[in-house]
Design a protein around this motif. Structure first.
Motif, PDB file in Angstrom:
ATOM      1  N   THR A 156     -72.879 -59.898  33.459  1.00 50.37           N
ATOM      2  CA  THR A 156     -73.029 -60.310  32.065  1.00 50.37           C
ATOM      3  C   THR A 156     -72.572 -59.189  31.146  1.00 50.37           C
ATOM      4  O   THR A 156     -72.786 -57.999  31.426  1.00 50.37           O
ATOM      5  N   TYR A 157     -71.941 -59.587  30.037  1.00 54.38           N
ATOM      6  CA  TYR A 157     -71.479 -58.644  29.024  1.00 54.38           C
ATOM      7  C   TYR A 157     -71.984 -59.122  27.672  1.00 54.38           C
ATOM      8  O   TYR A 157     -71.888 -60.316  27.347  1.00 54.38           O
ATOM      9  N   ASP A 158     -72.498 -58.194  26.887  1.00 57.06           N
ATOM     10  CA  ASP A 158     -73.129 -58.515  25.617  1.00 57.06           C
ATOM     11  C   ASP A 158     -72.242 -58.037  24.474  1.00 57.06           C
ATOM     12  O   ASP A 158     -71.807 -56.881  24.449  1.00 57.06           O
ATOM     13  N   TYR A 159     -71.963 -58.933  23.513  1.00 59.50           N
ATOM     14  CA  TYR A 159     -71.134 -58.595  22.354  1.00 59.50           C
ATOM     15  C   TYR A 159     -71.921 -58.900  21.082  1.00 59.50           C
ATOM     16  O   TYR A 159     -72.245 -60.059  20.817  1.00 59.50           O
ATOM     17  N   ARG A 160     -72.228 -57.873  20.299  1.00 61.17           N
ATOM     18  CA  ARG A 160     -73.011 -58.059  19.080  1.00 61.17           C
ATOM     19  C   ARG A 160     -72.080 -58.424  17.930  1.00 61.17           C
ATOM     20  O   ARG A 160     -71.697 -57.589  17.116  1.00 61.17           O
ATOM     21  N   GLY A 161     -71.693 -59.659  17.873  1.00 56.34           N
ATOM     22  CA  GLY A 161     -70.804 -60.134  16.819  1.00 56.34           C
ATOM     23  C   GLY A 161     -70.439 -61.581  17.072  1.00 56.34           C
ATOM     24  O   GLY A 161     -70.911 -62.207  18.026  1.00 56.34           O
ATOM     25  N   ASN A 162     -69.568 -62.145  16.239  1.00 53.51           N
ATOM     26  CA  ASN A 162     -69.172 -63.544  16.395  1.00 53.51           C
ATOM     27  C   ASN A 162     -67.980 -63.675  17.351  1.00 53.51           C
ATOM     28  O   ASN A 162     -67.606 -62.712  18.028  1.00 53.51           O
ATOM     29  N   TYR A 163     -67.363 -64.841  17.386  1.00 51.23           N
ATOM     30  CA  TYR A 163     -66.305 -65.117  18.359  1.00 51.23           C
ATOM     31  C   TYR A 163     -65.085 -64.219  18.137  1.00 51.23           C
ATOM     32  O   TYR A 163     -64.478 -63.735  19.099  1.00 51.23           O
ATOM     33  N   SER A 164     -64.716 -63.991  16.893  1.00 50.29           N
ATOM     34  CA  SER A 164     -63.557 -63.143  16.600  1.00 50.29           C
ATOM     35  C   SER A 164     -63.790 -61.726  17.120  1.00 50.29           C
ATOM     36  O   SER A 164     -62.896 -61.097  17.706  1.00 50.29           O
ATOM     37  N   TYR A 165     -65.006 -61.217  16.917  1.00 47.63           N
ATOM     38  CA  TYR A 165     -65.369 -59.884  17.411  1.00 47.63           C
ATOM     39  C   TYR A 165     -65.335 -59.872  18.942  1.00 47.63           C
ATOM     40  O   TYR A 165     -64.846 -58.906  19.561  1.00 47.63           O
ATOM     41  N   TYR A 166     -65.845 -60.933  19.549  1.00 46.51           N
ATOM     42  CA  TYR A 166     -65.858 -61.044  21.014  1.00 46.51           C
ATOM     43  C   TYR A 166     -64.446 -60.968  21.596  1.00 46.51           C
ATOM     44  O   TYR A 166     -64.205 -60.250  22.589  1.00 46.51           O
ATOM     45  N   LEU A 167     -63.493 -61.698  20.997  1.00 45.91           N
ATOM     46  CA  LEU A 167     -62.122 -61.692  21.512  1.00 45.91           C
ATOM     47  C   LEU A 167     -61.551 -60.277  21.518  1.00 45.91           C
ATOM     48  O   LEU A 167     -60.912 -59.850  22.489  1.00 45.91           O
ATOM     49  N   GLN A 168     -61.779 -59.545  20.427  1.00 52.10           N
ATOM     50  CA  GLN A 168     -61.265 -58.178  20.314  1.00 52.10           C
ATOM     51  C   GLN A 168     -61.906 -57.256  21.350  1.00 52.10           C
ATOM     52  O   GLN A 168     -61.207 -56.533  22.076  1.00 52.10           O
ATOM     53  N   LYS A 169     -63.241 -57.291  21.431  1.00 58.99           N
ATOM     54  CA  LYS A 169     -63.950 -56.370  22.320  1.00 58.99           C
ATOM     55  C   LYS A 169     -63.761 -56.733  23.791  1.00 58.99           C
ATOM     56  O   LYS A 169     -63.751 -55.852  24.653  1.00 58.99           O
TER      57      LYS A 169
END
Length: 623
Positions: free
Chosen positions: A226-239
């Motif tokens: 599992t990977y956790d991204y503190r942001g929305n979908y646009s932030y997720y794509l970048q990270k």
């Protein structure tokens, strides 16, 4: 931050297939979290475990302080013996329970019960709940509150279950594909509702605009981690892309270092010191790290479409209706190569009828439909195909063709094609009943594209497909060498593919709009805002003397009040019946006798509705 739910090292296996292994995450109060994973990775199973419906094979899920969980399943289980309103109010919430009792007392005209329940309603502040329940149902286009649940369509059942979950106001709201069976207006309303509400949210969705605007955190299951991204979908794509590049760089660094260590291993004498033993252990660890390869099992859609001639599909003065219901009026259009058309419009405006007409499933009342000699239509229907549960995946494809030959001369066996569609050999001999909803959709897409179409019609193709598959499908359609016609509630998908829209305005009117859905929606909003400003200017410009004098209020009699209340219920029921008739007449599945009968009923219904609405307006003057 207050933790609401903790998943600790949970694993789940389905038969021989490992869905997920040793995953951990925490959901905190007020978070709005989305879960992203490929089809077949166990997203729905994980939701069931969190909701307490299923249990993990290993690990545990801890819920803090007995918080209340509300769960919208993909296939909700409703009580068919209840009415719509009773099912919407079904709850352990005391206020909703009293409302349900009050509604039953009113229906049975039990005055004694009404009096006692009225007091309870006031004590619990339940009147506001009653109004809100009916507002939520109306927003989800469910207006016949007395309709038995057993009479509802699959889409209506999903919307009713959504209404029930929302009005119960749970502490933790679990939503599994909430936008399926919602039209664009409903999705935009739900977006606004979830943005305003204070509930903690955990959901699975493929709708990327919805995900982008509602969620503030994303949990991804990838390669059993599992990977956790503190942001929305646009932030997720970048990270996510940064993470993958870092993993690849780390692996490449390990491989470079490994070459040096391999040379040392070859030159080291057999009698090694303790330090050499330590370095040998490090060598094996380094070897494991360097051998790691990222398995990107992405869908491969690179089949060439059949050649299209100059003439593709020409519609000349097409009209179609049922009695007084006009769905298509004098519509003409000539399709060109490579064009991608989106279809938008409210339910009942003729979208499904249009698709049935251009595919010659039903005949138009007037006009001509001329297919080019080279046209090969691939029609991906919303309802899909009913695969037999005991049929094997490989047999479904082989029943169409053992060997598939594409336009560019490329040849594939059924097994090779399935592998491209992410069905490895060990899965190809599984029974269909073992597939997830998204995997069945992918298999259905395979059966459409393997027939080498050059004119694709896609009716809600995004339902149940994971985001990774959608990205590949979008790239394929953007480069598709034929024509594409899409009906979809997925705004991101539409924006990425279509270059213009057929807008179904109702009453048979179809407009050709030059642009994608977002451009169209922005224009509609601007026009509505402009109309409001113009009306405000007109109202402000009127001299006070010209303003009509207020009439002395007329009070309703007791009988008129009862008539007024009954009219509101009757109008809602008639509108719902009218909507159902429109859908039935649009479906193209009725026999000639059924068409005649329902067309007659539609005319009678329209007259009755007009009459009741006029009487309602008269009485509303006194309200």
């Amino acid at each position: 931050m207050i933790p609401y739910l903790q998943a600790e090292s949970i694993s789940k296996r389905y038969g021989e297939q490992m869905l997920f292994e040793g995953i951990s995450f925490t959901i905190f109060k007020d978070q709005k979290v989305a879960l992203i994973a490929k089809n077949g990775a166990g997203k729905t199973t994980l939701m069931d475990i969190i909701a307490g419906i299923d249990t993990p094979d290993e690990g545990q899920v801890t819920v803090t302080n007995d918080i209340k969980i509300g769960y919208l399943k993909q296939d909700p289980e409703l009580n068919d013996n209840l009415t719509v309103l009773q099912e919407a109010l079904r709850s352990e919430n005391p206020a909703l329970d009293v409302i349900a009792q009050f509604e039953a007392a009113v229906n049975h005209n039990d005055q004694k019960a009404i009096e006692s329940l009225t007091i309870k309603m006031e004590e619990l502040g339940a009147w506001d709940f009653d109004v809100r329940v009916k507002q939520v149902l109306s927003q989800l286009k469910i207006t016949d509150f007395d309709q038995p649940v057993r009479e509802l369509s699959g889409g209506q059942r999903k919307r009713l279950a959504l209404a029930n979950v929302l009005v119960n106001e749970p502490d933790l709201l679990l939503l599994d594909e909430p936008t399926n069976h919602l039209d664009l207006d409903m999705i935009e309303w739900l977006e606004a509702y979830l943005e305003k509400t204070n509930c903690t949210l955990f959901m699975v969705t493929h709708d990327r605009y919805f995900l982008d605007r509602v969620c503030n955190e994303i949990i991804e299951i990838d390669q059993n981690q599992t990977y956790d991204y503190r942001g929305n979908y646009s932030y997720y794509l970048q990270k996510r892309q940064e993470r993958i590049e870092q993993e690849q760089a780390s692996t490449e660094k390990a491989r470079n270092l490994l070459r040096t260590e391999q040379e040392w291993m070859r030159r080291m004498p057999k009698a090694r010191s303790h330090k050499a033993k330590y370095r040998i252990d490090q060598f094996h660890e380094l070897k494991d790290k360097a051998s790691q390869r990222r398995q990107e099992d992405n869908l491969e859609l690179n089949m060439a479409s059949s050649r299209l001639g100059k003439k593709i599909l020409e519609l000349e003065h097409i009209s179609k209706g049922y009695g007084d219901l006009k769905l298509i009026t004098d519509f003409s259009y000539k399709f060109s190569r490579f064009e991608k058309v989106g279809i938008v419009g409210k339910n009942g405006t003729g979208k499904s009828t249009f698709l049935n007409v251009i595919t010659k499933a039903i005949a138009p009342d007037s006009g001509t439909i001329d297919w080019g000699q080279t046209i090969q239509i691939g029609y991906y229907r919303q309802e899909g195909i009913n695969f037999k549960p005991d049929e094997k995946v490989i047999d479904i494809v082989k029943n169409i063709a053992e060997v598939i030959v594409f336009e560019d001369g490329q040849r594939m066996t059924a097994s090779q094609l399935l592998t491209r569609f992410l069905f490895p050999p060990e899965v190809q001999y599984n029974f269909v009943e073992k597939l997830s909803g998204g995997e069945r959709r992918r298999l259905y897409l395979c059966t459409i594209l393997m027939q080498n179409p050059n004119f694709l019609i896609l009716d809600e193709p995004t339902n149940d497909l994971d985001i990774m598959t959608l990205n590949v499908l979008e790239d394929y359609l953007a480069a598709f060498g034929g024509c594409v016609v899409i009906v979809s509630h997925d705004r991101y998908f539409m924006d990425k593919i279509v270059d213009h829209l057929f807008v179904f305005d109702g009453n048979g009117t179809i407009r050709d709009f030059p642009g994608n859905y977002t451009i169209y929606r922005n224009q509609v909003e601007e026009e509505e805002e402009q109309k409001k400003k113009q009306q405000q200017a007109i109202n402000q410009a009127k001299p006070a003397a010209e303003k009509p004098k207020k009439k002395s209020p007329l009070k309703m009699s007791f009988n008129e009040k009862r008539e007024f209340e009954q009219l509101e219920q009757d109008i809602a029921q008639l509108e719902e019946e009218k909507s159902q008739l429109e859908e039935a007449l649009n479906s193209g599945e009725l026999t000639p006798d059924e068409l005649t009968e329902k067309s007659k009923r539609f005319g009678v219904l329209t007259d009755e509705l007009d009459e009741k609405e006029m009487r309602w307006l008269e009485l509303s003057e006194k309200a």
